[in-house]
Design an enzyme around this catalytic site. Structure first.
Site, PDB file in Angstrom:
ATOM      1  N   GLY A  87       0.798  -1.217   0.000  1.00 51.59           N
ATOM      2  CA  GLY A  87       0.000   0.000   0.000  1.00 51.59           C
ATOM      3  C   GLY A  87       0.828   1.263   0.000  1.00 51.59           C
ATOM      4  O   GLY A  87       0.394   2.284   0.544  1.00 51.59           O
ATOM      5  N   ARG A  89       2.983   4.528  -1.784  1.00 53.21           N
ATOM      6  CA  ARG A  89       2.765   5.447  -2.890  1.00 53.21           C
ATOM      7  C   ARG A  89       3.445   4.893  -4.153  1.00 53.21           C
ATOM      8  O   ARG A  89       4.422   4.141  -4.065  1.00 53.21           O
ATOM      9  CB  ARG A  89       3.294   6.832  -2.538  1.00 53.21           C
ATOM     10  N   GLY A 129      -2.590  12.113   0.670  1.00 56.71           N
ATOM     11  CA  GLY A 129      -4.005  12.253   0.996  1.00 56.71           C
ATOM     12  C   GLY A 129      -4.407  11.203   2.010  1.00 56.71           C
ATOM     13  O   GLY A 129      -3.616  10.331   2.389  1.00 56.71           O
ATOM     14  N   HIS A 130      -5.655  11.295   2.451  1.00 59.61           N
ATOM     15  CA  HIS A 130      -6.226  10.308   3.356  1.00 59.61           C
ATOM     16  C   HIS A 130      -7.650   9.999   2.907  1.00 59.61           C
ATOM     17  O   HIS A 130      -8.170  10.623   1.970  1.00 59.61           O
ATOM     18  CB  HIS A 130      -6.208  10.813   4.799  1.00 59.61           C
ATOM     19  N   ASP A 131      -8.239   9.026   3.586  1.00 58.49           N
ATOM     20  CA  ASP A 131      -9.591   8.567   3.256  1.00 58.49           C
ATOM     21  C   ASP A 131     -10.532   9.719   2.918  1.00 58.49           C
ATOM     22  O   ASP A 131     -11.226   9.700   1.894  1.00 58.49           O
ATOM     23  CB  ASP A 131     -10.123   7.758   4.450  1.00 58.49           C
ATOM     24  N   ASN A 133     -10.010  12.630   1.816  1.00 55.80           N
ATOM     25  CA  ASN A 133      -9.696  13.284   0.548  1.00 55.80           C
ATOM     26  C   ASN A 133     -10.127  12.430  -0.639  1.00 55.80           C
ATOM     27  O   ASN A 133     -10.658  12.953  -1.631  1.00 55.80           O
ATOM     28  CB  ASN A 133      -8.197  13.562   0.453  1.00 55.80           C
ATOM     29  N   ASP A 160     -10.808   3.854   2.872  1.00 52.85           N
ATOM     30  CA  ASP A 160      -9.767   2.905   3.254  1.00 52.85           C
ATOM     31  C   ASP A 160     -10.220   1.453   3.123  1.00 52.85           C
ATOM     32  O   ASP A 160      -9.511   0.625   2.545  1.00 52.85           O
ATOM     33  CB  ASP A 160      -9.338   3.145   4.711  1.00 52.85           C
TER      34      ASP A 160
END
Length: 359
Positions: A87, A89, A129-131, A133, A160
């Site tokens: 997981g 980038r 970013g995160h969930d 976003n 996620d």
């Protein structure tokens, strides 16, 4: 024997979706090795999060990929694995000299599963970013929350886990079936933006037929319908009402002491008035009193339980929905076999022991 027994999967330890995906695959019987960064490796690349719950059911193996011997051992493991999940980038695995091309050269049937927020390609692929976003740009977040307030993030389950981890698991399983048939693996590109957009498919269909408004809290399934939403009760608890079908709605209004003439179901212009009336009625009794009142009926009224209450709820206890120490959700779905000891502390193996076990 569990459905995935005999499959070997390498998990590169990381945040969020890949950890959850590794747990799900292990729950279904795959032998998963979770590779985590060793202390000798310096600045972490892998993240050791999730603890006793998300790391259950699989062995942890510390590796230092800067060490040529460890790197060679990981390649040896990849040579006998059925799938790999990561997981990071885009580009990280390539910089570690463990990208899809390198792994395919070592093991042509390997399924290489990747999960990221934006996907492996596209103008935002390298951005952080995160969930919240990812679901913001998929259209999912806009639909969540009250009409007169900002959108509300639904924990991190839509991006996620639903749009990321479960799409990764689905893609990996599909790739494994193909590899069994053809002898050739596949790269799985699971993007949380793609997955959370896919989860909105029903609402895209509604919109195409003119049955969905973009204003939050005005539609059938977003809290706009008075018969499909939550209500506060006298004691501060809440009940969830899901009386969509006319028969179920009839049971609801009957239980509330109303008639069809007083409370027409699909008169949308009257929904705000009906909502206010339901709100006032549910506020007259405690949550558990309403739960008992509607128990056994077709009104689709249930108490809104906290996590600790859910673990003690009779139906969940009978099914063993929560188990282990610490108490945690048991594996799902069921395959007609007993749930494992989900509280078991996963073992830590040396890299040499893992190679020997898989050779």
């Amino acid at each position: 024997m569990k459905p995935l027994s005999g499959l070997r999967i390498i998990e590169f330890d990381g945040l969020g979706p890949v950890t959850f995906a590794g747990m799900v695959l292990a729950d279904m019987g795959a032998e998963v090795l979770r590779l985590s960064r060793s202390a000798a490796a310096g600045t972490p690349v892998f993240a050791d999060v999730g603890g006793e719950v998300l790391h259950r059911g699989r062995a942890a193996v510390e590796v230092n990929l800067k060490d040529p011997a460890d790197h060679a051992s990981v390649l040896e493991l990849i040579g006998t694995a059925d799938a790999l999940i990561e997981g990071f980038r885009p580009g990280v695995m390539e910089r570690l000299r463990l990208g899809p091309d390198v792994c395919a050269a070592r093991n042509a049937r390997l399924v290489f599963g990747r999960v990221t927020g934006w996907g492996q390609t596209g103008p935002m692929a390298d951005q952080v970013g995160h969930d919240i976003n990812y679901i913001a740009l998929s259209g999912a977040l806009h639909a969540l929350g009250e009409p007169d307030r900002p959108p509300r993030a639904p924990l991190n389950m839509v991006g996620d886990y639903g749009g990321g981890a479960m799409m990764l698991v689905t893609g990996v399983l599909a790739g494994l079936l193909e590899a069994k048939r053809t002898g050739t693996g596949r790269v799985v590109d699971a993007a949380m933006t793609d997955g959370s957009a896919l989860l909105m498919s029903l609402f895209s269909a509604f919109s195409a037929r003119g049955l969905w408004k973009e204003a939050r809290g005005t539609n059938l399934l977003d809290g706009g319908a008075p018969f499909y939403r939550c209500y506060a009760c006298r004691d501060g608890g809440h009940v969830a009402v899901g009386a969509l079908e006319p028969r179920f709605y009839a049971a609801l209004i009957s239980g509330l002491g109303l008639t069809a003439e007083e409370a027409p179901q699909f008169d949308m212009a009257n929904w705000p008035t009906l909502h206010a009336r339901f709100e006032a009625l549910f506020a007259t009794c405690d949550r558990d009193d309403w739960a008992a009142h509607f128990d056994g009926t077709e009104a689709c009224v249930t108490p809104v339980l906290s996590m600790s209450e859910a673990a003690q709820y009779p139906h969940n206890q009978t099914r063993g929905t929560y188990a282990g120490h610490p108490l945690q959700p048991a594996p799902a779905p069921r395959f007609g076999i007993d749930a494992p000891d989900v509280g078991r502390q996963p073992p830590t193996l040396s890299l040499d022991d893992a190679v020997r076990a898989w050779s």
